[in-house]
Motif scaffolding. Structure first.
Motif, PDB file in Angstrom:
ATOM      1  N   VAL A  72       0.847  -1.199   0.000  1.00  0.00           N
ATOM      2  CA  VAL A  72       0.000   0.000   0.000  1.00  0.00           C
ATOM      3  C   VAL A  72       0.882   1.249   0.000  1.00  0.00           C
ATOM      4  O   VAL A  72       2.082   1.176   0.240  1.00  0.00           O
ATOM      5  CB  VAL A  72      -0.950   0.020   1.225  1.00  0.00           C
ATOM      6  CG1 VAL A  72      -1.922  -1.139   1.181  1.00  0.00           C
ATOM      7  CG2 VAL A  72      -0.170  -0.004   2.524  1.00  0.00           C
ATOM      8  N   ASP A  73       0.265   2.383  -0.243  1.00  0.00           N
ATOM      9  CA  ASP A  73       0.946   3.677  -0.181  1.00  0.00           C
ATOM     10  C   ASP A  73       0.999   4.100   1.289  1.00  0.00           C
ATOM     11  O   ASP A  73      -0.043   4.326   1.907  1.00  0.00           O
ATOM     12  CB  ASP A  73       0.169   4.700  -1.009  1.00  0.00           C
ATOM     13  CG  ASP A  73       0.794   6.080  -0.995  1.00  0.00           C
ATOM     14  OD1 ASP A  73       1.735   6.333  -0.210  1.00  0.00           O
ATOM     15  OD2 ASP A  73       0.323   6.927  -1.777  1.00  0.00           O
ATOM     16  N   ILE A  74       2.181   4.186   1.839  1.00  0.00           N
ATOM     17  CA  ILE A  74       2.322   4.492   3.266  1.00  0.00           C
ATOM     18  C   ILE A  74       1.799   5.894   3.617  1.00  0.00           C
ATOM     19  O   ILE A  74       1.513   6.182   4.768  1.00  0.00           O
ATOM     20  CB  ILE A  74       3.781   4.301   3.738  1.00  0.00           C
ATOM     21  CG1 ILE A  74       3.825   4.198   5.254  1.00  0.00           C
ATOM     22  CG2 ILE A  74       4.678   5.411   3.203  1.00  0.00           C
ATOM     23  CD1 ILE A  74       5.068   3.605   5.800  1.00  0.00           C
ATOM     24  N   CYS A  75       1.635   6.747   2.622  1.00  0.00           N
ATOM     25  CA  CYS A  75       1.077   8.083   2.866  1.00  0.00           C
ATOM     26  C   CYS A  75      -0.450   8.083   2.834  1.00  0.00           C
ATOM     27  O   CYS A  75      -1.075   9.079   3.181  1.00  0.00           O
ATOM     28  CB  CYS A  75       1.611   9.070   1.836  1.00  0.00           C
ATOM     29  SG  CYS A  75       3.363   9.403   2.029  1.00  0.00           S
ATOM     30  N   ASP A  76      -1.044   6.979   2.385  1.00  0.00           N
ATOM     31  CA  ASP A  76      -2.508   6.879   2.320  1.00  0.00           C
ATOM     32  C   ASP A  76      -2.934   5.485   2.759  1.00  0.00           C
ATOM     33  O   ASP A  76      -3.026   4.570   1.948  1.00  0.00           O
ATOM     34  CB  ASP A  76      -2.998   7.169   0.902  1.00  0.00           C
ATOM     35  CG  ASP A  76      -4.513   7.064   0.781  1.00  0.00           C
ATOM     36  OD1 ASP A  76      -5.211   7.004   1.817  1.00  0.00           O
ATOM     37  OD2 ASP A  76      -5.011   7.024  -0.362  1.00  0.00           O
ATOM     38  N   LEU A  77      -3.179   5.350   4.031  1.00  0.00           N
ATOM     39  CA  LEU A  77      -3.623   4.069   4.582  1.00  0.00           C
ATOM     40  C   LEU A  77      -5.121   4.106   4.876  1.00  0.00           C
ATOM     41  O   LEU A  77      -5.612   3.444   5.779  1.00  0.00           O
ATOM     42  CB  LEU A  77      -2.817   3.750   5.853  1.00  0.00           C
ATOM     43  CG  LEU A  77      -1.310   3.636   5.658  1.00  0.00           C
ATOM     44  CD1 LEU A  77      -0.606   3.397   6.994  1.00  0.00           C
ATOM     45  CD2 LEU A  77      -0.969   2.526   4.674  1.00  0.00           C
ATOM     46  N   ALA A 122       3.209  10.098   6.305  1.00  0.00           N
ATOM     47  CA  ALA A 122       3.360   8.643   6.397  1.00  0.00           C
ATOM     48  C   ALA A 122       3.397   8.186   7.852  1.00  0.00           C
ATOM     49  O   ALA A 122       2.745   7.194   8.218  1.00  0.00           O
ATOM     50  CB  ALA A 122       4.623   8.209   5.666  1.00  0.00           C
ATOM     51  N   LEU A 123       4.115   8.890   8.681  1.00  0.00           N
ATOM     52  CA  LEU A 123       4.197   8.527  10.093  1.00  0.00           C
ATOM     53  C   LEU A 123       2.846   8.703  10.773  1.00  0.00           C
ATOM     54  O   LEU A 123       2.397   7.841  11.535  1.00  0.00           O
ATOM     55  CB  LEU A 123       5.268   9.353  10.799  1.00  0.00           C
ATOM     56  CG  LEU A 123       5.479   9.027  12.271  1.00  0.00           C
ATOM     57  CD1 LEU A 123       5.848   7.568  12.469  1.00  0.00           C
ATOM     58  CD2 LEU A 123       6.538   9.939  12.860  1.00  0.00           C
ATOM     59  N   ARG A 124       2.166   9.790  10.480  1.00  0.00           N
ATOM     60  CA  ARG A 124       0.846  10.048  11.066  1.00  0.00           C
ATOM     61  C   ARG A 124      -0.137   8.942  10.672  1.00  0.00           C
ATOM     62  O   ARG A 124      -0.879   8.417  11.506  1.00  0.00           O
ATOM     63  CB  ARG A 124       0.335  11.423  10.633  1.00  0.00           C
ATOM     64  CG  ARG A 124      -0.947  11.839  11.280  1.00  0.00           C
ATOM     65  CD  ARG A 124      -1.307  13.302  11.044  1.00  0.00           C
ATOM     66  NE  ARG A 124      -1.173  13.738   9.664  1.00  0.00           N
ATOM     67  CZ  ARG A 124      -0.232  14.616   9.225  1.00  0.00           C
ATOM     68  NH1 ARG A 124       0.646  15.121  10.066  1.00  0.00           N
ATOM     69  NH2 ARG A 124      -0.185  14.973   7.970  1.00  0.00           N
ATOM     70  N   GLU A 125      -0.133   8.557   9.401  1.00  0.00           N
ATOM     71  CA  GLU A 125      -1.009   7.486   8.933  1.00  0.00           C
ATOM     72  C   GLU A 125      -0.655   6.156   9.595  1.00  0.00           C
ATOM     73  O   GLU A 125      -1.526   5.395   9.997  1.00  0.00           O
ATOM     74  CB  GLU A 125      -0.919   7.336   7.413  1.00  0.00           C
ATOM     75  CG  GLU A 125      -1.843   8.233   6.651  1.00  0.00           C
ATOM     76  CD  GLU A 125      -3.296   7.845   6.852  1.00  0.00           C
ATOM     77  OE1 GLU A 125      -3.810   6.959   6.137  1.00  0.00           O
ATOM     78  OE2 GLU A 125      -3.940   8.425   7.752  1.00  0.00           O
ATOM     79  N   SER A 126       0.623   5.872   9.709  1.00  0.00           N
ATOM     80  CA  SER A 126       1.072   4.626  10.330  1.00  0.00           C
ATOM     81  C   SER A 126       0.647   4.567  11.790  1.00  0.00           C
ATOM     82  O   SER A 126       0.162   3.532  12.266  1.00  0.00           O
ATOM     83  CB  SER A 126       2.587   4.491  10.221  1.00  0.00           C
ATOM     84  OG  SER A 126       2.975   4.418   8.877  1.00  0.00           O
TER      85      SER A 126
END
Length: 61
Positions: A10-15, A43-47
């Motif tokens: 997946v796109d780590i910036c859009d989970l 990316a970190l915020r989404e993760s």
């Protein structure tokens, strides 16, 4: 010991395909935060959003 139940690319910036707090563990293989450069905060915020509270996020390079 936890085991891998599923694997998805997946796109780590859009989970957005995952609900908040969906995961007990999240392992980011290949250092994905290094590749998104100016979007690493996104990316970190989404993760962090998709893992349960007090869970460790692991990046393997």
């Amino acid at each position: 010991m936890p085991s891998i139940e599923d694997w998805q690319q997946v796109d780590i910036c859009d989970l957005s395909c995952f609900s908040t707090g969906s995961f007990d563990h999240l392992v980011a293989y290949g250092g994905p935060f290094s590749y998104v450069l100016e979007n690493r905060d996104v990316a970190l915020r989404e993760s962090l959003r998709v893992i349960k509270p007090n869970v460790i996020l692991t990046q393997l390079t």
